[in-house]
Design a protein around this motif. Structure first.
Motif, mmCIF file in Angstrom:
data_model
loop_
_atom_site.group_PDB
_atom_site.id
_atom_site.type_symbol
_atom_site.label_atom_id
_atom_site.label_comp_id
_atom_site.label_asym_id
_atom_site.label_seq_id
_atom_site.Cartn_x
_atom_site.Cartn_y
_atom_site.Cartn_z
ATOM 1 N N GLY A 1 0.786 -1.201 -0.216
ATOM 2 C CA GLY A 1 0.137 0.009 -0.008
ATOM 3 C C GLY A 1 0.946 1.131 0.005
ATOM 4 O O GLY A 1 0.603 2.154 -0.864
ATOM 5 N N GLN A 2 2.055 1.452 1.114
ATOM 6 C CA GLN A 2 2.844 2.571 0.824
ATOM 7 C C GLN A 2 3.496 2.501 -0.395
ATOM 8 O O GLN A 2 3.712 3.709 -1.073
ATOM 9 C CB GLN A 2 3.745 2.305 2.127
ATOM 10 C CG GLN A 2 3.127 2.665 3.553
ATOM 11 C CD GLN A 2 2.333 4.062 3.475
ATOM 12 O OE1 GLN A 2 3.054 4.924 3.662
ATOM 13 N NE2 GLN A 2 1.159 3.885 3.223
ATOM 14 N N LEU A 3 4.105 1.411 -1.018
ATOM 15 C CA LEU A 3 4.776 1.537 -2.201
ATOM 16 C C LEU A 3 3.843 2.088 -3.497
ATOM 17 O O LEU A 3 4.405 3.050 -3.885
ATOM 18 C CB LEU A 3 5.177 0.224 -2.606
ATOM 19 C CG LEU A 3 5.796 0.097 -4.019
ATOM 20 C CD1 LEU A 3 7.269 0.629 -4.029
ATOM 21 C CD2 LEU A 3 5.782 -1.528 -4.457
ATOM 22 N N ALA B 1 -8.865 6.739 1.113
ATOM 23 C CA ALA B 1 -9.844 6.828 0.306
ATOM 24 C C ALA B 1 -10.208 8.243 0.107
ATOM 25 O O ALA B 1 -10.267 8.834 -1.149
ATOM 26 C CB ALA B 1 -11.072 5.789 0.838
ATOM 27 N N LEU B 2 -10.415 8.912 1.110
ATOM 28 C CA LEU B 2 -10.536 10.481 1.236
ATOM 29 C C LEU B 2 -9.450 11.234 0.469
ATOM 30 O O LEU B 2 -9.665 12.069 -0.442
ATOM 31 C CB LEU B 2 -10.559 10.890 2.537
ATOM 32 C CG LEU B 2 -11.897 10.370 3.295
ATOM 33 C CD1 LEU B 2 -11.843 11.053 4.674
ATOM 34 C CD2 LEU B 2 -13.268 11.042 2.724
ATOM 35 N N ARG B 3 -8.370 10.842 0.558
ATOM 36 C CA ARG B 3 -7.306 11.324 -0.188
ATOM 37 C C ARG B 3 -7.191 11.362 -1.511
ATOM 38 O O ARG B 3 -6.992 12.351 -2.373
ATOM 39 C CB ARG B 3 -5.731 10.976 0.547
ATOM 40 C CG ARG B 3 -5.822 11.392 1.807
ATOM 41 C CD ARG B 3 -4.251 11.138 2.211
ATOM 42 N NE ARG B 3 -3.587 9.775 2.371
ATOM 43 C CZ ARG B 3 -2.394 9.439 2.558
ATOM 44 N NH1 ARG B 3 -1.346 10.141 2.875
ATOM 45 N NH2 ARG B 3 -1.977 8.129 2.571
ATOM 46 N N GLY B 4 -7.830 10.169 -2.029
ATOM 47 C CA GLY B 4 -7.900 9.938 -3.472
ATOM 48 C C GLY B 4 -8.783 11.010 -4.118
ATOM 49 O O GLY B 4 -8.627 11.719 -5.138
ATOM 50 N N ALA C 1 -5.473 7.741 -8.450
ATOM 51 C CA ALA C 1 -5.640 6.128 -8.907
ATOM 52 C C ALA C 1 -4.997 5.525 -7.806
ATOM 53 O O ALA C 1 -5.344 4.385 -7.298
ATOM 54 C CB ALA C 1 -5.220 6.046 -10.164
ATOM 55 N N THR C 2 -3.581 6.007 -7.382
ATOM 56 C CA THR C 2 -2.774 5.074 -6.519
ATOM 57 C C THR C 2 -3.321 5.045 -5.213
ATOM 58 O O THR C 2 -3.038 4.052 -4.518
ATOM 59 C CB THR C 2 -1.347 5.863 -6.571
ATOM 60 O OG1 THR C 2 -1.360 7.116 -6.148
ATOM 61 C CG2 THR C 2 -0.652 5.536 -8.093
ATOM 62 N N VAL D 1 -5.927 1.600 -1.070
ATOM 63 C CA VAL D 1 -7.059 0.994 -0.266
ATOM 64 C C VAL D 1 -7.223 -0.225 -0.396
ATOM 65 O O VAL D 1 -7.525 -1.170 0.593
ATOM 66 C CB VAL D 1 -8.291 1.992 -0.515
ATOM 67 C CG1 VAL D 1 -9.392 1.261 0.131
ATOM 68 C CG2 VAL D 1 -8.344 3.207 -0.085
ATOM 69 N N ALA D 2 -7.187 -0.702 -1.535
ATOM 70 C CA ALA D 2 -7.346 -2.232 -1.839
ATOM 71 C C ALA D 2 -6.278 -3.035 -1.254
ATOM 72 O O ALA D 2 -6.631 -4.274 -0.809
ATOM 73 C CB ALA D 2 -7.332 -2.560 -3.426
#
Length: 422
Positions: free
Chosen positions: A21-23, A90-93, A182-183, A188-189
């Motif tokens: 997720g961090q990558l 999710a909010l940041r996206g 998108a990232t 999140v996934a």
């Protein structure tokens, strides 16, 4: 501890999910940072000297942590950290994606407003991320786990910086925000696969006044924990010093690169990529020999080395030499980030980690905001040249490393021959 320990950590599904997720999300963050720089320089009142507008970026980015960071840390300590990570990403996206229409309708002020909201959400994400790591790996593997977590950010920074620099230079700032959004959703996934053991968390019951009072008490307790531990306090101070230097670099580096010729955004991407490559080397070294030497020694070496690298960057003009200076700056910055993160995690219990990390973020953001504001004003008025400002950042770190080394030697001297021989 053998060098195979870091690789064995990838067998832990929850740590692997956090790492992936961090990558992904940090890869996208390079697009937003460079896209924001391109946007500001395009719409600055004086494109040849965009320092005043550039100085507004850290204001919008770091003011949330300054205003709300300690309170947010107290809240996160009472929340499920996994849920906090998922909701925050999710909010940041959505917020990053909203920057594009906001700029078209209302210009730079709207962009800065959304950046403020983006980093307000970020102020929830960061302490939760730092607080959750010790719940995912064995306690004696924290240095290695932090090395790998930092490595994820560095690999993403290398790829994201070079790719974003070239792409945004060619196609414009809008593509940067789209790809970063998108990232976040991909992250999140990945984070959804994290599993942690439930633990009892403090509840904030009662009316607004009682809740506010409880938060104030929690903030004071977090500050008391930090002040009571020289190791924690030294780690927080080191990160704050690093960010003070970062504020100087933020307002000066675009102009330094512009005056040396070539594309500004692609040049910034290349500099960030070289620094990130150095951080790969630094984190791999720490993952291999993470227990060698004391944390204090690594911090002193990291500050002095990073300072000398930035002083070299300010003085040199040859492209290969500049790339080498950025690389070595990255090596020493990795020492600082991994060592200070691990020291705080090892010294603070899980019930207070988010508060201490939020306090660290508060002081770091305050430092970068102050340095960017002051040095941005000095650049605007011609009191400092861009290269001299980069040199100022290097001097700050070098002096911090020298001061730390002198202080450590003085303490060992007071401890007597027995301590010096230990």
């Amino acid at each position: 501890m053998g060098g195979a320990v870091p690789l064995r950590l990838f067998r832990l599904p929850s740590f692997r999910a956090l790492w992936i997720g961090q990558l992904v999300s940090i890869f996208g963050d390079r697009f937003t940072y460079l896209a924001l720089l391109a946007l500001v320089m395009e719409r600055a009142s004086d494109p040849k000297n965009p320092a005043p507008e550039l100085a507004w970026i850290p204001v919008a980015s770091f003011l949330p942590a300054i205003l709300f960071g300690p309170w947010i840390g107290a809240l996160v300590d009472g929340w499920n950290t996994r849920t906090t990570l998922l909701v925050s990403d999710a909010l940041r996206g959505f917020l990053v994606l909203a920057i594009i229409p906001a700029v078209e309708w209302h210009g730079l002020p709207a962009a800065f407003a959304l950046i403020f909201l983006l980093y307000l959400v970020n102020a929830f994400f960061l302490p939760a991320r730092s607080a959750i790591l010790p719940e995912l790996v064995p306690q004696d593997s924290l240095v290695e786990a932090n090395s790998l977590a930092t490595l994820a950010g560095i690999l993403a920074t290398i790829a994201g910086s070079f790719l974003a620099g070239a792409l945004i230079q060619r196609s414009g700032w809008r593509i940067g925000f789209v790809l970063d959004a998108a990232t976040y959703f991909v992250s999140v996934a990945a984070l959804a696969f994290i599993r942690i053991e439930p633990r009892t968390r403090p509840r904030l019951d009662g009316g607004p006044l009682r809740i506010y009072g409880a938060l104030a008490r929690d903030v004071r307790e977090g500050a008391s924990i930090a002040l009571a531990s020289p190791r924690v306090l030294g780690s927080i101070g080191t990160v704050a010093l690093l960010w003070v230097a970062g504020g100087a670099l933020h307002v000066s580096m675009p102009m330094v690169i512009a005056r040396r010729g070539g594309g500004v955004i692609s040049g910034l991407g290349a500099a960030l990529g070289c620094a990130a490559a150095g951080m790969v080397a630094g984190t791999l070294l720490l993952a291999w020999r993470g227990k060698a030497g004391s944390a204090e020694a690594r911090i002193g070496i990291g500050l002095a080395g990073a300072g000398l690298a930035l002083l070299s960057f300010a003085a040199l003009k040859d492209t290969a030499a500049l790339a080498a200076a950025a690389f070595f700056a990255g090596v020493f910055i990795a020492f600082l980030l991994v060592t200070t993160e691990s020291a705080i995690q090892e010294s603070v219990g899980p019930e207070a980690r988010a508060r201490v990390f939020a306090l660290r973020d508060f002081l770091a953001r305050a430092g970068v905001l102050a340095s960017a504001g002051v040095l941005g004003l000095m650049l605007k008025r011609g009191w400092l040249s861009p290269a001299a400002t980069v040199g100022t950042a290097g001097s700050i770190l070098l002096l911090g490393g020298i001061w730390g080394g002198v202080t450590r030697l003085a303490k060992r001297g007071r401890a007597g021959p027995e301590a010096r021989g230990s």
